[in-house]
Scaffold this motif. Structure first.
Motif, PDB file in Angstrom:
ATOM      1  N   ASP A 171       0.668  -0.983   0.247  1.00 35.88           N
ATOM      2  CA  ASP A 171       0.103  -0.627  -0.067  1.00 35.88           C
ATOM      3  C   ASP A 171       1.063   1.351   0.029  1.00 35.88           C
ATOM      4  OD1 ASP A 171      -2.517   1.602  -0.063  1.00 35.88           O
ATOM      5  OD2 ASP A 171      -1.788   1.889   2.058  1.00 35.88           O
ATOM      6  N   THR A 188      -1.852   6.193   0.496  1.00 32.23           N
ATOM      7  CA  THR A 188      -2.679   7.457  -0.403  1.00 32.23           C
ATOM      8  C   THR A 188      -4.190   6.837  -1.082  1.00 32.23           C
ATOM      9  OG1 THR A 188      -2.259   6.758  -2.476  1.00 32.23           O
ATOM     10  CG2 THR A 188      -0.533   8.227  -1.425  1.00 32.23           C
ATOM     11  N   ARG A 197      -7.904   7.742  -1.267  1.00 29.98           N
ATOM     12  CA  ARG A 197      -9.055   8.631  -2.678  1.00 29.98           C
ATOM     13  C   ARG A 197      -9.449   9.424  -0.876  1.00 29.98           C
ATOM     14  NH1 ARG A 197     -14.471   7.914  -4.631  1.00 29.98           N
ATOM     15  NH2 ARG A 197     -14.474  10.015  -5.714  1.00 29.98           N
ATOM     16  N   HIS A 223     -17.991   9.385   6.578  1.00 31.10           N
ATOM     17  CA  HIS A 223     -19.213   9.510   7.271  1.00 31.10           C
ATOM     18  C   HIS A 223     -19.857   8.604   6.350  1.00 31.10           C
ATOM     19  CE1 HIS A 223     -19.296  12.584   9.906  1.00 31.10           C
ATOM     20  NE2 HIS A 223     -18.261  13.293   9.172  1.00 31.10           N
ATOM     21  N   VAL A 276       3.509  -0.378  -5.287  1.00 31.88           N
ATOM     22  CA  VAL A 276       3.959  -1.652  -7.116  1.00 31.88           C
ATOM     23  C   VAL A 276       4.568  -0.645  -8.277  1.00 31.88           C
ATOM     24  CG1 VAL A 276       3.255  -3.235  -8.383  1.00 31.88           C
ATOM     25  CG2 VAL A 276       1.939  -3.117  -5.701  1.00 31.88           C
ATOM     26  N   ASN A 335     -13.194   1.295  -5.565  1.00 31.55           N
ATOM     27  CA  ASN A 335     -13.582   1.832  -6.464  1.00 31.55           C
ATOM     28  C   ASN A 335     -12.564   1.863  -8.467  1.00 31.55           C
ATOM     29  OD1 ASN A 335     -13.227   5.225  -5.135  1.00 31.55           O
ATOM     30  ND2 ASN A 335     -14.914   3.680  -5.070  1.00 31.55           N
ATOM     31  N   ALA A 369     -18.848   3.100  -5.346  1.00 34.49           N
ATOM     32  CA  ALA A 369     -18.404   2.390  -4.338  1.00 34.49           C
ATOM     33  C   ALA A 369     -17.823   3.083  -2.832  1.00 34.49           C
ATOM     34  CB  ALA A 369     -18.146   1.141  -4.382  1.00 34.49           C
ATOM     35  N   VAL A 421     -16.779   3.532   1.047  1.00 38.47           N
ATOM     36  CA  VAL A 421     -16.168   3.027   2.137  1.00 38.47           C
ATOM     37  C   VAL A 421     -16.652   1.418   2.331  1.00 38.47           C
ATOM     38  CG1 VAL A 421     -15.147   2.335   4.045  1.00 38.47           C
ATOM     39  CG2 VAL A 421     -14.630   4.667   3.222  1.00 38.47           C
TER      40      VAL A 421
END
Ligand SMILES: Cc1cc2nc3c(=O)[nH]c(=O)nc-3n(C[C@H](O)[C@H](O)[C@H](O)COP(=O)(O)OP(=O)(O)OC[C@H]3O[C@@H](n4cnc5c(N)ncnc54)[C@H](O)[C@@H]3O)c2cc1C
Length: 325
Positions: free
Chosen positions: A36, A39, A41, A49, A82, A281, A287, A289
């Motif tokens: 990971d 970063t 979105r 929320h 990556v 996403n 979509a 969270v």
């Protein structure tokens, strides 16, 4: 560090989708590594929320907890980016293999991949707009609508979907201005806006003006008029984050209405590329969270089922003394 062991699965991207996928795999006693870049979105947002049980949690805190949960079951979380991922020579028993190379020189081998790299928001090119992204410039009534309720809000039109966005923000404030930015707005829509008290500002928007306190002071129109606003809602186009992943050959397709692109996927995040799943996403731009996490969990479970079948095929072949095809 060169990693020689082969993970059952490598997850590329450790946001909600990737971490939930890894959680399912780790809890199924699969060896899993999440790479990971850190970063996500929603990084510019103060809080997440609309997520049951976690409403108001800062994004960094949610992902910290997710990483801890994955690690708690033996999953490995690798901070890194990556640079290249692609198919490798199959294992002697015919099982799939992938290599995942990081920008810092490390490399991982995987039997299966889950790509959960998310999507990049592209804002319309209006000077001053990007400075307020994620705070006073918002896109989603469900993410930050409550927080900007009753404020003087402006909707910057980017296309037909902006009309829908305006009606959703009208639910949150009585003080709404729709900036057409020279996009077409038919008479019927103008009548419907008028009936709800939505004012329309025609013409181009040349600049978003920042006030003394650092927030938005208003929107400058082409004729020089400053329309006072505190919050702007704007639709972004969304582009799947596939840097370094070209060798996987994941098929992509346009979203309707010029809203961007997505990776094409099927049931449980399967793709046309054997051994590669997608979630969140990168394939489903709508979509949030919760939905991204759910998609990641489903993909993780599907990968585990796929591996269980492959492990059983291999065991049967070993017993029979024949290679798996
Ligand atoms: C400003 C803003 C506020 C939002 N607020 C909310 C909200 O309140 N509630 C809500 O439900 N949704 C909210 N969202 C939507 C939410 O951000 C997404 O639903 C969610 O982030 C999607 O999760 P994901 O795991 O698919 O992708 P992401 O969260 O974007 O995670 C992808 C991860 O992959 C990593 N990555 C990408 N490429 C590579 C690579 N090559 N190598 C290694 N890692 C890589 C990234 O660093 C990132 O950590 C908001 C969105 C925005 C823009």
């Amino acid at each position: 560090m060169e990693t020689t062991s082969t993970y059952d699965a490598v997850v590329i991207g450790g946001g909600a989708a990737g971490l939930n996928g890894a959680l399912m795999l780790a809890r199924s006693r699969r060896s899993v590594a999440v790479v990971d870049a850190g970063t996500p979105r929603n990084a510019p947002a103060e809080a997440v929320h609309g997520l049951l049980g976690h409403d108001g949690v800062p994004p960094a805190e949610l992902y910290r907890r997710g990483r801890e949960e994955v690690s708690g079951y033996g999953g490995v979380v690798v901070d890194g980016e990556v640079a290249a991922a692609g198919p490798a020579d199959p294992a002697p028993d015919g099982d799939l293999r992938f290599t995942v190379a990081l920008t810092d020189g490390r490399s991982l081998t995987a039997r299966r991949l889950l790509v959960a790299t998310g999507a990049r928001d592209v804002l319309p090119d209006v000077p001053g707009l990007a400075d307020h992204w994620g705070s006073s410039v918002v896109h989603c009534p469900y993410c930050h609508g409550w927080e900007v309720r009753d404020e003087p809000i402006g909707v910057l039109a980017v296309g037909p979907a902006s009309v829908h966005q305006a009606l959703l923000f009208r639910q949150l404030t009585d003080d709404l201005v729709y900036f057409t930015r020279d996009t077409e707005l038919d008479e019927e829509t103008r009548t419907r806006f008028a009936a709800r008290g939505v004012r329309v500002a025609d013409g181009a928007v040349v600049e978003v003006i920042t006030g003394d306190g650092g927030g938005i002071a208003g929107v400058r129109l082409a004729d020089g008029e400053l329309v006072v606003r505190r919050v702007l809602a704007v639709g972004t186009s969304l582009w799947p984050r596939l840097d370094g992943l070209a060798a996987l050959g994941l098929p992509t397709e346009d979203l309707p209405g010029g809203m961007g692109r997505r990776v094409v996927s099927g049931m449980a995040g399967t793709t046309d590329v054997p051994g590669v799943w997608v979630a969140g996403n990168v394939t489903d731009p709508m979509a949030q969270v919760g939905a991204s996490a759910a998609a990641g969990a489903l993909a993780g479970a599907h990968i585990n089922a796929h591996l269980a079948a492959a492990d059983t095929d291999a065991a049967v072949a070993r017993q029979a003394g024949t290679p798996v095809g």
